[in-house]
Design an enzyme around this catalytic site. Sequence first.
Site, mmCIF file in Angstrom:
data_model
loop_
_atom_site.group_PDB
_atom_site.id
_atom_site.type_symbol
_atom_site.label_atom_id
_atom_site.label_comp_id
_atom_site.label_asym_id
_atom_site.label_seq_id
_atom_site.Cartn_x
_atom_site.Cartn_y
_atom_site.Cartn_z
ATOM 1 N N ALA A 59 34.011 -15.346 5.432
ATOM 2 C CA ALA A 59 33.912 -16.116 4.181
ATOM 3 C C ALA A 59 35.241 -16.203 3.434
ATOM 4 O O ALA A 59 35.461 -17.143 2.654
ATOM 5 C CB ALA A 59 32.832 -15.514 3.290
ATOM 6 N N TYR A 96 25.049 -17.196 14.643
ATOM 7 C CA TYR A 96 26.166 -16.372 15.130
ATOM 8 C C TYR A 96 25.913 -15.727 16.494
ATOM 9 O O TYR A 96 26.793 -15.027 17.007
ATOM 10 C CB TYR A 96 26.523 -15.308 14.084
ATOM 11 C CG TYR A 96 26.932 -15.920 12.767
ATOM 12 C CD1 TYR A 96 28.020 -16.794 12.697
ATOM 13 C CD2 TYR A 96 26.223 -15.674 11.596
ATOM 14 C CE1 TYR A 96 28.395 -17.385 11.501
ATOM 15 C CE2 TYR A 96 26.584 -16.252 10.393
ATOM 16 C CZ TYR A 96 27.668 -17.114 10.353
ATOM 17 O OH TYR A 96 28.042 -17.698 9.175
ATOM 18 N N PRO A 155 34.594 -10.049 6.596
ATOM 19 C CA PRO A 155 33.365 -9.494 6.029
ATOM 20 C C PRO A 155 32.088 -9.971 6.709
ATOM 21 O O PRO A 155 31.959 -11.136 7.078
ATOM 22 C CB PRO A 155 33.402 -9.963 4.568
ATOM 23 C CG PRO A 155 34.379 -11.072 4.533
ATOM 24 C CD PRO A 155 35.372 -10.805 5.616
ATOM 25 N N ASN A 156 31.176 -9.028 6.842
ATOM 26 C CA ASN A 156 29.827 -9.219 7.388
ATOM 27 C C ASN A 156 29.780 -9.376 8.907
ATOM 28 O O ASN A 156 28.697 -9.384 9.483
ATOM 29 C CB ASN A 156 29.106 -10.398 6.711
ATOM 30 C CG ASN A 156 28.858 -10.126 5.248
ATOM 31 O OD1 ASN A 156 28.336 -9.068 4.896
ATOM 32 N ND2 ASN A 156 29.261 -11.045 4.385
ATOM 33 N N HIS A 204 36.520 -19.067 14.445
ATOM 34 C CA HIS A 204 35.179 -19.043 13.846
ATOM 35 C C HIS A 204 34.149 -19.173 14.952
ATOM 36 O O HIS A 204 34.305 -20.002 15.855
ATOM 37 C CB HIS A 204 35.002 -20.183 12.841
ATOM 38 C CG HIS A 204 35.961 -20.064 11.717
ATOM 39 N ND1 HIS A 204 35.801 -19.143 10.715
ATOM 40 C CD2 HIS A 204 37.124 -20.709 11.465
ATOM 41 C CE1 HIS A 204 36.818 -19.226 9.889
ATOM 42 N NE2 HIS A 204 37.641 -20.164 10.316
ATOM 43 N N ASN A 212 39.310 -13.757 12.409
ATOM 44 C CA ASN A 212 38.177 -14.492 11.856
ATOM 45 C C ASN A 212 38.019 -13.979 10.427
ATOM 46 O O ASN A 212 37.444 -12.915 10.204
ATOM 47 C CB ASN A 212 36.904 -14.227 12.662
ATOM 48 C CG ASN A 212 35.728 -15.036 12.112
ATOM 49 O OD1 ASN A 212 35.800 -15.564 11.001
ATOM 50 N ND2 ASN A 212 34.654 -15.135 12.876
ATOM 51 N N ARG A 261 29.092 -27.584 9.154
ATOM 52 C CA ARG A 261 28.212 -26.833 8.251
ATOM 53 C C ARG A 261 28.392 -27.306 6.800
ATOM 54 O O ARG A 261 28.860 -28.401 6.563
ATOM 55 C CB ARG A 261 28.470 -25.329 8.438
ATOM 56 C CG ARG A 261 28.181 -24.867 9.882
ATOM 57 C CD ARG A 261 28.361 -23.378 10.050
ATOM 58 N NE ARG A 261 27.410 -22.635 9.235
ATOM 59 C CZ ARG A 261 27.513 -21.318 9.005
ATOM 60 N NH1 ARG A 261 28.510 -20.632 9.534
ATOM 61 N NH2 ARG A 261 26.618 -20.716 8.248
ATOM 62 N N GLU A 281 43.262 -18.674 14.037
ATOM 63 C CA GLU A 281 42.052 -18.538 13.222
ATOM 64 C C GLU A 281 40.848 -18.862 14.115
ATOM 65 O O GLU A 281 40.828 -19.899 14.767
ATOM 66 C CB GLU A 281 42.145 -19.542 12.062
ATOM 67 C CG GLU A 281 40.918 -19.620 11.196
ATOM 68 C CD GLU A 281 41.009 -20.767 10.173
ATOM 69 O OE1 GLU A 281 42.085 -21.410 10.050
ATOM 70 O OE2 GLU A 281 39.998 -21.031 9.516
ATOM 71 N N ARG A 301 21.364 -10.181 12.681
ATOM 72 C CA ARG A 301 20.740 -11.193 11.819
ATOM 73 C C ARG A 301 21.388 -12.544 12.068
ATOM 74 O O ARG A 301 22.449 -12.609 12.680
ATOM 75 C CB ARG A 301 20.934 -10.816 10.336
ATOM 76 C CG ARG A 301 19.793 -9.983 9.813
ATOM 77 C CD ARG A 301 20.175 -9.319 8.547
ATOM 78 N NE ARG A 301 20.326 -7.888 8.826
ATOM 79 C CZ ARG A 301 20.877 -7.022 8.020
ATOM 80 N NH1 ARG A 301 21.388 -7.418 6.872
ATOM 81 N NH2 ARG A 301 20.928 -5.750 8.334
HETATM 82 O O1 CA2 Z 1 31.590 -18.989 11.983
HETATM 83 C C1 CA2 Z 1 32.263 -18.020 11.629
HETATM 84 O O2 CA2 Z 1 32.770 -17.217 12.401
HETATM 85 C C2 CA2 Z 1 32.421 -17.731 10.126
HETATM 86 O O3 CA2 Z 1 33.740 -17.266 9.932
HETATM 87 C C3 CA2 Z 1 31.423 -16.651 9.809
HETATM 88 C C4 CA2 Z 1 31.369 -16.314 8.328
HETATM 89 C C5 CA2 Z 1 31.205 -17.578 7.487
HETATM 90 O O4 CA2 Z 1 31.280 -17.264 6.112
HETATM 91 C C6 CA2 Z 1 32.255 -18.624 7.815
HETATM 92 O O5 CA2 Z 1 32.013 -19.774 7.043
HETATM 93 C C7 CA2 Z 1 32.217 -18.974 9.280
HETATM 94 C C8 CA2 Z 1 30.193 -15.387 8.029
HETATM 95 C C9 CA2 Z 1 30.184 -14.131 8.836
HETATM 96 C C10 CA2 Z 1 28.881 -13.444 8.611
HETATM 97 O O6 CA2 Z 1 28.459 -12.900 9.831
HETATM 98 C C11 CA2 Z 1 27.162 -12.509 9.940
HETATM 99 C C12 CA2 Z 1 26.775 -12.121 11.188
HETATM 100 C C13 CA2 Z 1 25.487 -11.730 11.385
HETATM 101 C C14 CA2 Z 1 24.587 -11.727 10.345
HETATM 102 C C15 CA2 Z 1 24.986 -12.109 9.097
HETATM 103 C C16 CA2 Z 1 26.279 -12.510 8.887
#
Ligand code: CA2
Length: 166
Positions: free
Chosen positions: A77, A23, A10-11, A100, A74, A107, A98, A18
């Site tokens: 969340a 990221y 997700p996301n 990230h 990946n 974090r 996996e 953003r």
């Molecule tokens: O670091 C990673 O790849 C995470 O899997 C990213 C997740 C986060 O919840 C994990 O703890 C670590 C969040 C992905 C959200 O991605 C976005 C990308 C651009 C803008 C907003 C969110």
Amino acid sequence: MLRIRVLHGPNLNLLGTREQSIYGTLSLDALDSAITKLAEELAVKVDLRQSNSEGDLVTWIQEARTRYDGIIINPAAYTHSSIAIRDAIAAAGLPTIEVHLSNIHQREEFRHRSYIAGVALGQISGFGPTGYLLALRGLHDHLSASQGQKKTTPSATSRRAEKGTR
Ligand code: CA2
């Protein structure tokens, strides 16, 4: 030809738009293109998918069991909450890496726990988009080595058959 399914949680469709300080600036399409390019070099067939839904991810992991040799995921969340994704990976029984983008261990405390790590072949965290490429190389090498072993190491059954014993 090795077949690997790559799943983005997700996301991650928002990549590059953003939270660039965490990221990075690469879009999901650009990331998928980089993965596809390396896959071509390694002669691996990749299937790339993103979903914001836990159910989609579970279904795609289940499907992979019979159609793919390994998974790169990946879970975003869901890493920190999803027993359903963990159970699907365990049930699929495929080597799974996996990934990230950020270093989850540096974090917030709630990101330190991964429900996925215990059923994964390995975890790559903190290398940004390069993490996916490391995962692809690592899984390719792992699968090539295990397939090579299957070809060169005869099973106990075939050894007995060759000897004519039971
Ligand atoms: O670091 C990673 O790849 C995470 O899997 C990213 C997740 C986060 O919840 C994990 O703890 C670590 C969040 C992905 C959200 O991605 C976005 C990308 C651009 C803008 C907003 C969110």
